[in-house]
Design an enzyme around this catalytic site. Sequence first.
Site, short mmCIF file in Angstrom:
data_model
loop_
_atom_site.label_atom_id
_atom_site.label_comp_id
_atom_site.label_asym_id
_atom_site.label_seq_id
_atom_site.Cartn_x
_atom_site.Cartn_y
_atom_site.Cartn_z
CG ASP A 342 -1.83 1.13 1.34
OD1 ASP A 342 -2.67 1.29 0.42
OD2 ASP A 342 -1.75 1.89 2.32
CD GLU A 377 -2.19 2.39 -3.45
OE1 GLU A 377 -3.38 2.65 -3.72
OE2 GLU A 377 -1.76 2.35 -2.28
#
Length: 671
Positions: A342, A377
Site C-alpha cells: 500500500d 501501489e
Amino acid sequence: MQKIDFELQAGHPFPLGCLVDDEGINFALYSQQAQKVELCLFDSQGKEKRYPLMQGENAIWHGYLLGAMAGLHYGYRIHGPWQPSKGLRFNPNKLLIDPYSRALSGKVNDYSQFIDNSDNISLIDNGASAPKSIVIDEFYQWGADKHPNIPWSKTVIYEAHVRGLTQQHPDIPEAIRGTYAAIAHPVMINYLKALGITALELLPVQYHLDEPRLQNLNLTNYWGYNTLAPFAIEPSYWSESPNSSPLSEFRDMVKALHNAGIEVILDIVFNHTAELDLNGPTLSFRGIDNQTYYWLTENGDYQNWTGCGNTLRLSHPTVKQWVIDCLHFWAIECRVDGFRFDLASVLGRTPEFSPNAPLLSAITQDPILSKLKLIAEPWDIGIGGYQLGHFPAPFAEWNDRFRDDMRQFTLNGGISLANFANRFAGSSDIYQPSQRLPYASINKITSHDGFTLRDLVSFNHKHNQANGEENRDGTDSNHSNNHGYEGLDAPLHIQQYRTQSCKHLLTFLMLSLGTPMLLAGDEFGNSQQGNNNAYCQDSPLSWLDWQTRDERLFLFTKQLIALRKKIATLTEGQWWTGEVLPNTGNKDVEWLNQQGEPLTTEQWHTVSPLQILLDGTWLLIINLTAQTHYLKLPVGHWVSVAGFECANEAINTENHQINSFSINLLTNFIH
C-alpha cells in the site's frame, strides 16, 4: 494464573522481538535514545512485574527470562527524554507493544489514556487498559503443501476482503462466515476454481485499529489499513473454532487455497501506523524510538506523505530490517505467495523517491522475497510521490493509467485508438523502455478503492453519505457513466446498456496484455449503492450480495478468463512485436481498420472501429461509435466466440456488420 516471576539473565540482541526455546524466552528491542527499558509482564489478574533490560551494542536492549513459556502477556515501558520539539516522546507511563508482536490481547476502545499532549507529558498510567503483546510459539504441520508457482504471464488476480467475501454467502455455514475458515470452505474454493482466478489478493489481515474519529461515529476501519502490528494476524476474522487459533486458521486457509492451485497475496501496510498524527495515540513506535521509526519535521511533527498522519522512515537500517523480518514471517511461516504494498512510494523514500532505496534494494535482492509476487501501489501524496513505471524489477505495479483510460474509452469516449492500444498492449509506453516485462502492469478497471463495476455504469456521482463526512470523502474523478439514470433501479433498456458496458470493460481487462486484477463481486454485478470509499462500512453495503448475483454475467466472466488462458500472446509474457512468430507462423498482434488493413497514422488518432487480431486466430472487433459499421475481416473462416454472438448469424467476411457501441470476438475456425 499466568506466572510472571522469573529469573532475568543477560539475553541476546538477535533476533529482535521474542524467541521461545526449551529453557525460556529471549526479548530484544531496539531504541537508540532510550535511557532505560523495562520489560513488563502481566498475569491474568492484571498484576504487573517489571524487569530492566540490559543495554547492549547497536542500541539493542535485551534480556532472557529463564523458565518462561509461550502465553506470556507483556509490554515495554521506555524511559528517556521528553522533548517533543526534537521528536523525543519517551513516557514510561505508557505501556508499549513490541513492534515484533505475533499476537495481542485486545483492541483500543477508549483512546483517552493513550494520548500525550505535546506540551505536557501525560501522567496517566495506561498499563491496565493497553493491549499486551502475547508470546506465541505455534507449530504448524504443513504436510505436502506446495506453492502453486503460477507464472506471472498466466496470473489472474482476484481482490477480496476476508469478511466481505463470505459474510453473506448462503451456502457457507453461518458460524464461519466472514472468516479465514470460510474462504477455506469447499463452497468458496470451488467457486474460485470455477471462476478461473489463479491468485487471491486479500485486503490487510494484519492487526489493525479503528481510528478515534471512526469510533466517535460508530464506524470501523473495515478495510484494515490502520495497521499497528503487521506481524500479528487480525483476530476478528477468526471463527473461534475449537482447537484453532487465528494464526492456525489462516494457515489452514493458505493450505486449502494452495491445494486448489490458487496463490495467496497479502495487501500489506508499511507506509504509516495506527499512531496517526501528533494528536494520535502512543501505542508502540512513537514511545520506543520516535526519531527512528518516523519521518519527522524540524520541529518534531510528522511528515504526512500518506494522508494518515505519519510516515514510516523505511530507509533507516532498523526499520528496514523490521519490514524484511515481517515479510519473511508471512512468506516462510505462513507460506503466502506475494505482497501488494500500500502507498509503496514510501518504500523508496530517502526522503526523495529512489528505485535503489535501501528497502527496495533489500527486497529485490532477498533470496526469498525476490521470488514472490511483489506488487506496488506506485504513489503516495508527498512531493514526487507518483512513481508509476519507476519501481525496480521484479515489482509489478497497480496501473491507474489503464483504469482511467479504459474507463474513458469505454464509457465516455475522448480517448484515441492510440491511447487505447497502449493500455491494451500492456502499457508498453510505460514499462517497455525500462526493459520490464508486460506482467509489470497490474491491469484493473476497479479495486476496493472506488466504485464497483456495476456502480461504475450506474452512478455519475459518489454517494458516500453513510461515511459521516457529508459526501466529501472519496474521489470525484471516477470516469463513470450512469447511462442516463442515476441509481441502480433504472428502466430495463438502460439496464441492458449497463450490462453491455460491463461486458466491454471485462473484455478489455481480460484480453489486454499484462496482469488482470478482478475486484471480488464484479463478476456478478455486486454494488455498494454508489459508495466509492467504503473503507469504514463493515456492513451489507460492503459485503458481497450473493443472493442477487447475475449468473449470466458470472458465466461471461468465467468464459473470458478461460479464453485468456488459451491465447498464446497473452500467456507467454513477452512484449508484442507485430512480427511473425516462428513457432506459430502468425503475427502476435495486428491492428486493423475497417478494411482489414493496418491503421494509418491518422486513424490511430480517431475513435473509429478497430480490429485486433491476436495470434492470427482471435479477432476482437471494437465499435464504440454511435453508428453501425460494416467491415472487411482478415482472411479466415470466422465464427463467434461464446458470449460474443453477433447480430447476424452467418459471418460475412467481406461485409461484416457490427452494431453501435458493440464488441465482437471471433475465432478463426481454420486454426
